[in-house]
Design a protein around this motif. Sequence first.
Motif, PDB file in Angstrom:
ATOM      1  N   LEU A   1      -2.171 -11.079   1.367  1.00 30.28           N
ATOM      2  CA  LEU A   1      -1.463 -10.365   2.420  1.00 30.28           C
ATOM      3  C   LEU A   1      -2.496  -9.927   3.454  1.00 30.28           C
ATOM      4  N   ILE A   2      -2.217 -10.206   4.736  1.00 30.27           N
ATOM      5  CA  ILE A   2      -3.132  -9.815   5.799  1.00 30.27           C
ATOM      6  C   ILE A   2      -2.431  -8.832   6.718  1.00 30.27           C
ATOM      7  N   PHE A   3      -2.990  -7.609   6.793  1.00 30.82           N
ATOM      8  CA  PHE A   3      -2.532  -6.602   7.741  1.00 30.82           C
ATOM      9  C   PHE A   3      -3.413  -6.733   8.970  1.00 30.82           C
ATOM     10  N   GLU A   4      -2.814  -6.946  10.131  1.00 34.23           N
ATOM     11  CA  GLU A   4      -3.613  -7.030  11.360  1.00 34.23           C
ATOM     12  C   GLU A   4      -2.758  -6.609  12.531  1.00 34.23           C
ATOM     13  N   GLY A   5      -3.409  -6.413  13.668  1.00 32.71           N
ATOM     14  CA  GLY A   5      -2.687  -6.024  14.871  1.00 32.71           C
ATOM     15  C   GLY A   5      -1.872  -4.771  14.643  1.00 32.71           C
ATOM     16  N   LYS A   6      -0.601  -4.787  15.066  1.00 38.53           N
ATOM     17  CA  LYS A   6       0.262  -3.612  14.908  1.00 38.53           C
ATOM     18  C   LYS A   6       0.531  -3.293  13.441  1.00 38.53           C
ATOM     19  N   SER A   7       0.620  -4.317  12.595  1.00 35.39           N
ATOM     20  CA  SER A   7       0.884  -4.064  11.177  1.00 35.39           C
ATOM     21  C   SER A   7      -0.304  -3.404  10.484  1.00 35.39           C
ATOM     22  N   ARG A   8      -1.462  -3.438  11.127  1.00 33.19           N
ATOM     23  CA  ARG A   8      -2.667  -2.843  10.548  1.00 33.19           C
ATOM     24  C   ARG A   8      -2.459  -1.373  10.210  1.00 33.19           C
ATOM     25  N   ASN A   9      -1.633  -0.684  10.974  1.00 29.69           N
ATOM     26  CA  ASN A   9      -1.383   0.750  10.759  1.00 29.69           C
ATOM     27  C   ASN A   9      -0.083   1.040  10.029  1.00 29.69           C
ATOM     28  N   SER A  10       0.539   0.025   9.454  1.00 33.30           N
ATOM     29  CA  SER A  10       1.786   0.240   8.714  1.00 33.30           C
ATOM     30  C   SER A  10       1.545   1.131   7.505  1.00 33.30           C
ATOM     31  N   TYR A  11       2.549   1.928   7.190  1.00 30.29           N
ATOM     32  CA  TYR A  11       2.542   2.658   5.926  1.00 30.29           C
ATOM     33  C   TYR A  11       2.879   1.652   4.841  1.00 30.29           C
ATOM     34  N   HIS A  12       2.241   1.785   3.691  1.00 32.38           N
ATOM     35  CA  HIS A  12       2.492   0.859   2.595  1.00 32.38           C
ATOM     36  C   HIS A  12       2.121   1.526   1.278  1.00 32.38           C
ATOM     37  N   GLY A  13       2.632   0.972   0.201  1.00 32.84           N
ATOM     38  CA  GLY A  13       2.341   1.509  -1.115  1.00 32.84           C
ATOM     39  C   GLY A  13       2.799   0.568  -2.202  1.00 32.84           C
ATOM     40  N   VAL A  14       2.426   0.871  -3.420  1.00 29.52           N
ATOM     41  CA  VAL A  14       2.834   0.096  -4.584  1.00 29.52           C
ATOM     42  C   VAL A  14       3.900   0.905  -5.308  1.00 29.52           C
ATOM     43  N   LYS A  15       5.117   0.384  -5.261  1.00 29.69           N
ATOM     44  CA  LYS A  15       6.260   1.091  -5.856  1.00 29.69           C
ATOM     45  C   LYS A  15       6.287   0.934  -7.372  1.00 29.69           C
ATOM     46  N   ALA A  16       5.972  -0.266  -7.849  1.00 32.19           N
ATOM     47  CA  ALA A  16       6.009  -0.517  -9.293  1.00 32.19           C
ATOM     48  C   ALA A  16       5.235  -1.781  -9.622  1.00 32.19           C
ATOM     49  N   ILE A  17       4.713  -1.818 -10.817  1.00 33.49           N
ATOM     50  CA  ILE A  17       4.088  -3.011 -11.383  1.00 33.49           C
ATOM     51  C   ILE A  17       5.120  -3.638 -12.326  1.00 33.49           C
ATOM     52  N   ILE A  18       5.246  -4.947 -12.256  1.00 33.86           N
ATOM     53  CA  ILE A  18       6.201  -5.660 -13.111  1.00 33.86           C
ATOM     54  C   ILE A  18       5.439  -6.121 -14.365  1.00 33.86           C
ATOM     55  N   PRO A  19       5.650  -5.448 -15.496  1.00 36.45           N
ATOM     56  CA  PRO A  19       4.899  -5.797 -16.712  1.00 36.45           C
ATOM     57  C   PRO A  19       5.152  -7.246 -17.144  1.00 36.45           C
ATOM     58  N   ASN A  20       4.133  -7.837 -17.739  1.00 39.53           N
ATOM     59  CA  ASN A  20       4.211  -9.183 -18.324  1.00 39.53           C
ATOM     60  C   ASN A  20       4.576 -10.261 -17.317  1.00 39.53           C
ATOM     61  N   SER A  21       4.193 -10.097 -16.057  1.00 39.39           N
ATOM     62  CA  SER A  21       4.507 -11.093 -15.023  1.00 39.39           C
ATOM     63  C   SER A  21       3.284 -11.903 -14.596  1.00 39.39           C
TER      64      SER A  21
END
Length: 184
Positions: free
Chosen positions: A141-161
């Motif tokens: 995943l590449i954040f650049e330009g305007k998306s560079r300042n997007s808020y983001h986070g990891v909501k959940a990890i999918i076990p055994n994937s």
Amino acid sequence: MGPGGFYQPGFNSGAKLNLHMMCFGRNWDPQTKYAARYRCDGYQAPPVPEKLVSLVKTSIKDSQAHDDKIPSMHPDIYIVNFYTTTGRLGMHQDRNESSNSLRKGLPIVSISVGDSARFSYGHNRDVRKANEVLLESCDILIFEGKSRNSYHGVKAIIPNSAPLPLLQQSKLKPGRLNLTFRQF
């Protein structure tokens, strides 16, 4: 884990992030950002491995074939986050790099390894209004330009994937490694 390896970053209040971290190039933590030369256990960040610098530059170059507005960069910071199967990271912005890097919209390149993650992103911290995408092992995943300042986070990890061959060859613990590269 241990001296110079993965550690659990935290705040002066004693609260800890729900992940383990290791930094290359420069240390980062939620209290001092990039200001501290040494991290809490006294270790200095090792240099970013050249093989990984090459991988990031190739990823950017491949992306520029589809969008020539993506700026090039030379990553001098490499942050590795390890999320256990219960790991999370709240909505935030990556905006602690130099003002020059931020002004130019230099990208952050993120590589996922191991278990998949439900990744949220949006214009503010409100997770209820955020978009979501599933990031699988080997996704970039590449954040650049305007998306560079997007808020983001990891909501959940999918076990055994995680891909079974990866687990068999690497002996990776259950969870997700996220490799992020940026230029200070």
